[in-house]
Design a protein around this motif. Structure first.
Motif, mmCIF file in Angstrom:
data_model
loop_
_atom_site.group_PDB
_atom_site.id
_atom_site.type_symbol
_atom_site.label_atom_id
_atom_site.label_comp_id
_atom_site.label_asym_id
_atom_site.label_seq_id
_atom_site.Cartn_x
_atom_site.Cartn_y
_atom_site.Cartn_z
ATOM 1 N N ILE A 295 -8.119 -5.470 19.441
ATOM 2 C CA ILE A 295 -9.434 -3.876 18.871
ATOM 3 C C ILE A 295 -8.073 -2.541 18.980
ATOM 4 O O ILE A 295 -8.587 -1.628 18.656
ATOM 5 C CB ILE A 295 -10.059 -3.844 20.154
ATOM 6 N N GLU A 296 -7.547 -2.242 20.391
ATOM 7 C CA GLU A 296 -6.733 -1.289 20.252
ATOM 8 C C GLU A 296 -5.662 -0.822 19.132
ATOM 9 O O GLU A 296 -5.816 0.114 18.768
ATOM 10 C CB GLU A 296 -5.823 -1.597 21.235
ATOM 11 N N THR A 297 -5.528 -1.909 18.689
ATOM 12 C CA THR A 297 -4.272 -1.741 17.384
ATOM 13 C C THR A 297 -5.093 -1.558 16.244
ATOM 14 O O THR A 297 -4.605 -0.228 15.366
ATOM 15 C CB THR A 297 -3.138 -2.474 17.509
ATOM 16 N N ARG A 298 -5.923 -2.370 15.918
ATOM 17 C CA ARG A 298 -6.337 -2.063 14.633
ATOM 18 C C ARG A 298 -7.256 -0.623 14.569
ATOM 19 O O ARG A 298 -7.459 -0.232 13.942
ATOM 20 C CB ARG A 298 -7.899 -3.488 14.258
ATOM 21 N N THR A 299 -7.990 -0.512 16.182
ATOM 22 C CA THR A 299 -8.517 1.064 15.828
ATOM 23 C C THR A 299 -7.658 2.302 15.279
ATOM 24 O O THR A 299 -7.676 2.772 14.531
ATOM 25 C CB THR A 299 -9.016 0.869 17.475
ATOM 26 N N ALA A 300 -6.409 2.010 16.059
ATOM 27 C CA ALA A 300 -5.325 3.045 15.818
ATOM 28 C C ALA A 300 -4.752 2.809 14.350
ATOM 29 O O ALA A 300 -4.872 4.002 13.893
ATOM 30 C CB ALA A 300 -4.228 3.103 16.815
ATOM 31 N N MET A 301 -4.497 1.627 13.760
ATOM 32 C CA MET A 301 -4.395 1.773 11.779
ATOM 33 C C MET A 301 -5.709 2.028 11.192
ATOM 34 O O MET A 301 -5.429 3.143 10.627
ATOM 35 C CB MET A 301 -4.152 0.089 11.796
ATOM 36 N N CYS A 302 -6.608 1.779 11.658
ATOM 37 C CA CYS A 302 -7.697 2.770 10.972
ATOM 38 C C CYS A 302 -8.082 4.021 11.423
ATOM 39 O O CYS A 302 -8.214 4.850 9.743
ATOM 40 C CB CYS A 302 -8.910 1.756 11.400
ATOM 41 N N MET A 303 -7.571 4.780 12.439
ATOM 42 C CA MET A 303 -7.883 6.102 12.247
ATOM 43 C C MET A 303 -6.532 6.985 11.932
ATOM 44 O O MET A 303 -5.793 7.464 11.166
ATOM 45 C CB MET A 303 -7.539 6.575 14.446
ATOM 46 N N LEU A 304 -5.263 6.407 11.978
ATOM 47 C CA LEU A 304 -4.481 6.742 10.806
ATOM 48 C C LEU A 304 -4.780 6.770 9.706
ATOM 49 O O LEU A 304 -4.081 7.537 9.112
ATOM 50 C CB LEU A 304 -3.293 6.077 11.664
ATOM 51 N N ALA A 305 -4.977 5.601 8.894
ATOM 52 C CA ALA A 305 -5.215 5.694 7.635
ATOM 53 C C ALA A 305 -6.631 6.556 7.537
ATOM 54 O O ALA A 305 -6.474 7.454 6.356
ATOM 55 C CB ALA A 305 -6.054 4.216 7.361
ATOM 56 N N LEU A 306 -7.270 7.102 8.206
ATOM 57 C CA LEU A 306 -8.135 8.430 7.880
ATOM 58 C C LEU A 306 -7.884 9.462 8.185
ATOM 59 O O LEU A 306 -8.107 10.348 7.866
ATOM 60 C CB LEU A 306 -9.423 8.141 9.174
ATOM 61 N N ASP A 307 -7.069 9.636 8.658
ATOM 62 C CA ASP A 307 -5.634 10.838 9.806
ATOM 63 C C ASP A 307 -5.525 11.055 8.286
ATOM 64 O O ASP A 307 -4.908 12.349 8.177
ATOM 65 C CB ASP A 307 -5.099 10.393 10.393
ATOM 66 N N ASN A 308 -4.873 10.447 7.294
ATOM 67 C CA ASN A 308 -4.395 10.187 6.080
ATOM 68 C C ASN A 308 -5.504 10.702 5.167
ATOM 69 O O ASN A 308 -4.902 11.479 3.770
ATOM 70 C CB ASN A 308 -3.683 9.538 5.701
ATOM 71 N N ALA A 309 -6.604 9.992 4.956
ATOM 72 C CA ALA A 309 -7.787 10.630 3.838
ATOM 73 C C ALA A 309 -8.194 11.800 4.166
ATOM 74 O O ALA A 309 -8.258 12.645 3.313
ATOM 75 C CB ALA A 309 -8.398 9.755 4.365
ATOM 76 N N ALA A 310 -8.232 12.612 5.226
ATOM 77 C CA ALA A 310 -8.355 13.501 5.851
ATOM 78 C C ALA A 310 -7.343 15.156 5.581
ATOM 79 O O ALA A 310 -7.660 15.633 4.947
ATOM 80 C CB ALA A 310 -8.815 14.180 7.535
ATOM 81 N N ALA A 311 -6.655 14.275 5.705
ATOM 82 C CA ALA A 311 -5.224 15.236 5.299
ATOM 83 C C ALA A 311 -5.010 15.349 3.872
ATOM 84 O O ALA A 311 -4.769 16.396 3.479
ATOM 85 C CB ALA A 311 -3.737 14.548 5.881
ATOM 86 N N ILE A 312 -5.123 14.946 2.981
ATOM 87 C CA ILE A 312 -5.147 14.404 1.555
ATOM 88 C C ILE A 312 -6.361 15.501 0.941
ATOM 89 O O ILE A 312 -5.737 16.399 0.108
ATOM 90 C CB ILE A 312 -5.296 12.926 0.644
ATOM 91 N N ALA A 313 -7.829 15.543 1.486
ATOM 92 C CA ALA A 313 -8.669 16.767 1.067
ATOM 93 C C ALA A 313 -8.146 17.484 2.517
ATOM 94 O O ALA A 313 -8.635 18.320 0.641
ATOM 95 C CB ALA A 313 -9.834 16.201 1.889
ATOM 96 N N ALA A 314 -7.319 18.099 2.519
ATOM 97 C CA ALA A 314 -7.642 19.370 3.009
ATOM 98 C C ALA A 314 -6.338 20.024 2.636
ATOM 99 O O ALA A 314 -5.961 21.163 2.380
ATOM 100 C CB ALA A 314 -7.357 19.101 4.529
ATOM 101 N N GLY A 315 -4.808 19.416 1.570
ATOM 102 C CA GLY A 315 -4.264 19.826 1.269
ATOM 103 C C GLY A 315 -2.968 20.394 2.012
ATOM 104 O O GLY A 315 -2.158 21.239 2.110
ATOM 105 N N THR A 316 -2.973 18.999 3.571
ATOM 106 C CA THR A 316 -2.138 19.476 4.603
ATOM 107 C C THR A 316 -1.593 17.689 4.946
ATOM 108 O O THR A 316 -1.864 16.842 3.379
ATOM 109 C CB THR A 316 -2.267 19.374 6.231
ATOM 110 N N PRO A 317 0.160 17.776 5.146
ATOM 111 C CA PRO A 317 1.061 17.136 4.981
ATOM 112 C C PRO A 317 0.123 15.568 5.184
ATOM 113 O O PRO A 317 0.232 15.848 6.132
ATOM 114 C CB PRO A 317 2.535 17.807 5.666
ATOM 115 N N LEU A 318 0.607 14.012 4.665
ATOM 116 C CA LEU A 318 -0.004 13.266 5.279
ATOM 117 C C LEU A 318 1.068 12.829 6.418
ATOM 118 O O LEU A 318 1.651 13.074 6.503
ATOM 119 C CB LEU A 318 0.552 12.133 4.088
#
Length: 324
Positions: A295-318
Motif C-alpha cells: 500500500i505504501e509503495t504503490r501509493t507513493a508511485m501514484c503520487m510521484l506520477a501525479l507530481d510529474n503531471a502537475a509539473a508539466i502543466a505548471a511548466g516547472t521541472p519534472l
C-alpha cells in the motif's frame, strides 16, 4: 475565474489516495473499469484532449502508437521504474516528456528480493505444499533440507538503488556481497561489497545470485546455460528485475539437473502466463510480479506520477524525468 485544471487520463484505476488527488487537482474521466489497452488509451487521449497520460506496463506505447498520440499530450508518466513498455526516444522526438517512479519502490523491491532468497534457499514452496496436503508424517533428520542463508556469498548483478538496498539487507545475514556492474561504485556506496568487472570471474564465487538490472536493449538474456554453468553446483538464482534477463529453458535445465538447488522468481518472460514447465518445478518459489506491491509503495508511485503531471502543466521541472 480559476484556471482550468490540468487534463489527465490514466490507463488503470489508481490507489484511493491518488484517486482523491485526481478529483481535487485534475480534470479527468472516471477511473477505467478495466485496464485500458493501448488502442483504448489513444482513443481516450484524442477524445478527452489530455495533457498527461498515466500508464503502467500493461499499456505499451511504441512505434505507430507514439505517432498516433494527439498533439495535446505533453507527458507520459509511467507508474513504474521500468521503461520496457515505452519508446522514450520516439516520445521525446515528438516533444512528449517521459517520467517514471524511481526511488519510492526501492525498499519494497529489496524486501521482496530477500524473501525470494530465503524462500528459495529454505525450500519454502515445498514446505508449503507439504502443509497444504496435511503434513502427516514427521520429517527425518536428512529429509527436505534446505540451505542456510547466513554467511553465504551473494552475487548481485546490477548495483543501482535496489541492488544496493539488497546488499544492505544481506549484511544483516552476515553475507559476503560481490557485485558486477557497468562501473565500480564509490567506496562509500559499496560498503564493503567487492566489485567484479568480469561477470565470469564473479559467478564461480556466488552461492546466491540476484539480478537487479533493466532488460537488455538487444533482448538477449544475461543468464544462459553458460553463465549458469559457472555458478557452484547447488546455487540459488533470484530474479525480481526482468523476465527477459533469463533464458528460461536453461533455467529449467539447471533446476532439474541440480546445478541450481532452487530459484526465487517474481518476473517471467511470458507474463501473466509463465512457462508451465517452471510452474511444475518443486524447487522454485514464485510470486506474480509484485516487487512494489505494498500500500505504501504503490501509493507513493501514484503520487510521484501525479507530481510529474502537475509539473508539466505548471511548466516547472519534472521531479523524475526520463530521457532517451
Amino acid at each position: 475565474m480559476s484556471a482550468e485544471k490540468p487534463r489527465l487520463i490514466r490507463s488503470v484505476r489508481l490507489l484511493d489516495a491518488a484517486e482523491r488527488r485526481i478529483l481535487s487537482e485534475f480534470s479527468a474521466p472516471a477511473a477505467p473499469a478495466h485496464p485500458l489497452n493501448t488502442a483504448e488509451l489513444i482513443e481516450l487521449a484524442h477524445s478527452f484532449q489530455a495533457q498527461a497520460l498515466l500508464v503502467t506496463h500493461h499499456t505499451p506505447l511504441k512505434g505507430d502508437d507514439v505517432a498516433a498520440l494527439p498533439d495535446c499530450v505533453k507527458l507520459v508518466a509511467t507508474v513504474s521504474v521500468g521503461l520496457d513498455h515505452l519508446d522514450v526516444a520516439a516520445l521525446n522526438a515528438r516533444g512528449i516528456a517521459v517520467s517514471n517512479t524511481p526511488g519510492v519502490l526501492t525498499d519494497c523491491n529489496a524486501d521482496l528480493t530477500m524473501m525470494l532468497i530465503i524462500a528459495a534457499s529454505r525450500r519454502a514452496a515445498e514446505y508449503y505444499n507439504i502443509m497444504k496436503k496435511g503434513w502427516g508424517h514427521s520429517l527425518e533428520m536428512d529429509e527436505m533440507l534446505g540451505h542456510r542463508v547466513s554467511g553465504k556469498t551473494l552475487g548481485i548483478i546490477g548495483m543501482g538503488r535496489i541492488g544496493q538496498a539488497v546488499a544492505q539487507r544481506a549484511r544483516g545475514f552476515s553475507m559476503n556481497v560481490l557485485y558486477h556492474n557497468r562501473r565500480q561504485l564509490d567506496p562509500s556506496q559499496e560498503e564493503g561489497a567487492t566489485y567484479y568487472a568480469s561477470l565470469e570471474e564473479m559467478l564461480p564465487k556466488c552461492n546466491i545470485l540476484s539480478l537487479h538490472l533493466p532488460g537488455s536493449s538487444n533482448g538477449q538474456p544475461i543468464i544462459t546455460a553458460r553463465t549458469l554453468s559457472l555458478l557452484p553446483r547447488g546455487s540459488i538464482l533470484v530474479n525480481a528485475a526482468r523476465g527477459s534477463l533469463v533464458n528460461e529453458t536453461a533455467l529449467i535445465d539447471a533446476l532439474r539437473s541440480g546445478q541450481l538447488a532452487g530459484a526465487g522468481l517474481d518476473v517471467y518472460q511470458n507474463e501473466p502466463n509463465p512457462d508451465p514447465r517452471i510452474l511444475a518445478l518443486p524447487n522454485v518459489f514464485m510470486t506474480p510480479h509484485t516487487g512494489s506491491a505494498t500500500i505504501e509503495t504503490r501509493t507513493a508511485m501514484c503520487m510521484l506520477a501525479l507530481d510529474n503531471a502537475a509539473a508539466i502543466a505548471a511548466g516547472t521541472p519534472l521531479p523524475s524525468p526520463v530521457t532517451a
